[in-house]
Design a protein around this motif. Structure first.
Motif, PDB file in Angstrom:
ATOM      1  N   HIS A 138       2.484   9.038 -13.368  1.00  0.00           N
ATOM      2  CA  HIS A 138       2.424   9.521 -14.750  1.00  0.00           C
ATOM      3  C   HIS A 138       2.552   8.353 -15.732  1.00  0.00           C
ATOM      4  O   HIS A 138       1.787   8.253 -16.694  1.00  0.00           O
ATOM      5  CB  HIS A 138       3.542  10.551 -14.988  1.00  0.00           C
ATOM      6  N   TYR A 139       3.521   7.473 -15.484  1.00  0.00           N
ATOM      7  CA  TYR A 139       3.747   6.310 -16.357  1.00  0.00           C
ATOM      8  C   TYR A 139       2.509   5.408 -16.413  1.00  0.00           C
ATOM      9  O   TYR A 139       2.052   5.037 -17.501  1.00  0.00           O
ATOM     10  CB  TYR A 139       4.964   5.525 -15.850  1.00  0.00           C
ATOM     11  N   VAL A 140       1.944   5.093 -15.263  1.00  0.00           N
ATOM     12  CA  VAL A 140       0.762   4.216 -15.221  1.00  0.00           C
ATOM     13  C   VAL A 140      -0.421   4.907 -15.881  1.00  0.00           C
ATOM     14  O   VAL A 140      -1.134   4.304 -16.688  1.00  0.00           O
ATOM     15  CB  VAL A 140       0.440   3.799 -13.759  1.00  0.00           C
ATOM     16  N   HIS A 141      -0.618   6.186 -15.546  1.00  0.00           N
ATOM     17  CA  HIS A 141      -1.786   6.920 -16.053  1.00  0.00           C
ATOM     18  C   HIS A 141      -1.687   7.229 -17.545  1.00  0.00           C
ATOM     19  O   HIS A 141      -2.674   7.098 -18.279  1.00  0.00           O
ATOM     20  CB  HIS A 141      -1.948   8.214 -15.250  1.00  0.00           C
ATOM     21  N   LYS A 142      -0.524   7.627 -18.007  1.00  0.00           N
ATOM     22  CA  LYS A 142      -0.372   8.089 -19.393  1.00  0.00           C
ATOM     23  C   LYS A 142       0.037   6.988 -20.376  1.00  0.00           C
ATOM     24  O   LYS A 142      -0.232   7.104 -21.564  1.00  0.00           O
ATOM     25  CB  LYS A 142       0.653   9.233 -19.472  1.00  0.00           C
ATOM     26  N   GLU A 143       0.702   5.941 -19.906  1.00  0.00           N
ATOM     27  CA  GLU A 143       1.198   4.931 -20.832  1.00  0.00           C
ATOM     28  C   GLU A 143       0.568   3.552 -20.613  1.00  0.00           C
ATOM     29  O   GLU A 143       0.070   2.943 -21.555  1.00  0.00           O
ATOM     30  CB  GLU A 143       2.726   4.824 -20.728  1.00  0.00           C
ATOM     31  N   LEU A 144       0.644   3.074 -19.390  1.00  0.00           N
ATOM     32  CA  LEU A 144       0.224   1.703 -19.143  1.00  0.00           C
ATOM     33  C   LEU A 144      -1.291   1.516 -19.266  1.00  0.00           C
ATOM     34  O   LEU A 144      -1.755   0.644 -20.012  1.00  0.00           O
ATOM     35  CB  LEU A 144       0.713   1.254 -17.765  1.00  0.00           C
TER      36      LEU A 144
ATOM     37  N   ASN B 153       0.832  -1.202   0.000  1.00  0.00           N
ATOM     38  CA  ASN B 153       0.000   0.000   0.000  1.00  0.00           C
ATOM     39  C   ASN B 153       0.871   1.258   0.000  1.00  0.00           C
ATOM     40  O   ASN B 153       0.410   2.334   0.366  1.00  0.00           O
ATOM     41  CB  ASN B 153      -0.940  -0.015   1.213  1.00  0.00           C
ATOM     42  N   ASN B 154       2.116   1.125  -0.408  1.00  0.00           N
ATOM     43  CA  ASN B 154       3.032   2.271  -0.456  1.00  0.00           C
ATOM     44  C   ASN B 154       2.604   3.218  -1.574  1.00  0.00           C
ATOM     45  O   ASN B 154       2.112   2.773  -2.619  1.00  0.00           O
ATOM     46  CB  ASN B 154       4.467   1.808  -0.694  1.00  0.00           C
ATOM     47  N   PRO B 155       2.812   4.512  -1.372  1.00  0.00           N
ATOM     48  CA  PRO B 155       2.436   5.471  -2.417  1.00  0.00           C
ATOM     49  C   PRO B 155       3.404   5.417  -3.601  1.00  0.00           C
ATOM     50  O   PRO B 155       4.594   5.177  -3.445  1.00  0.00           O
ATOM     51  CB  PRO B 155       2.512   6.822  -1.705  1.00  0.00           C
ATOM     52  N   ALA B 156       2.870   5.648  -4.789  1.00  0.00           N
ATOM     53  CA  ALA B 156       3.686   5.699  -6.004  1.00  0.00           C
ATOM     54  C   ALA B 156       4.255   7.101  -6.171  1.00  0.00           C
ATOM     55  O   ALA B 156       3.641   8.084  -5.742  1.00  0.00           O
ATOM     56  CB  ALA B 156       2.840   5.335  -7.210  1.00  0.00           C
ATOM     57  N   SER B 157       5.408   7.175  -6.821  1.00  0.00           N
ATOM     58  CA  SER B 157       6.010   8.482  -7.103  1.00  0.00           C
ATOM     59  C   SER B 157       5.245   9.146  -8.245  1.00  0.00           C
ATOM     60  O   SER B 157       4.465   8.499  -8.952  1.00  0.00           O
ATOM     61  CB  SER B 157       7.485   8.316  -7.477  1.00  0.00           C
TER      62      SER B 157
END
Length: 126
Positions: free
Chosen positions: A44-50, A35-39
């Motif tokens: 950005h990578y998950v939202h914009k690319e993945l 449950n650690n926060p993402a940088s």
């Protein structure tokens, strides 16, 4: 993804590439199991690319499934049509067609005379 019979490429996933990146990047893999926060870079990578790639693949798979279902339906109809044609043309070469109309008339007259006993006839023929 290939057809198991003809090896035609049915579908190419872009997500597979990203899954490889996920498994190679230890921190992203760890983020999925904690449950650690993402940088901000990871967000950005998950939202914009993945996620767009995964959603695009989902749409492509849905469209491909729809096309394949339509093709299966058309092929099933064609199979029924061909089965009917085989039946129709097989009847044309039936040995019964070689009997003269006069002989067929005799057979049917005898069968319709009323004194016909199918059980008696079948026991005599064996």
């Amino acid at each position: 993804m290939e057809c198991p019979n003809c090896h035609h490429n049915i579908y190419t996933s872009h997500v597979t590439e990203y899954q490889a990146i996920f498994s190679e990047t230890h921190h992203l893999k760890e983020l999925r199991t904690t449950n650690n926060p993402a940088s901000q870079v990871e967000i950005h990578y998950v939202h914009k690319e993945l996620l767009p790639a995964i959603k695009k693949d989902g749409s492509t798979v849905k469209k491909t499934l729809s096309e394949l279902r339509a093709a299966v339906e058309l092929l099933a109809k064609e199979k029924k049509r061909l089965t009917r044609l085989v039946h129709n043309f097989t009847s044309l070469i039936s040995p019964l067609r070689r009997l003269s109309p006069e002989l067929l008339m005799e057979i049917f007259n005898y069968a319709c005379a009323g004194d016909w006993d199918w059980n008696d006839w079948t026991t005599q023929c064996h």
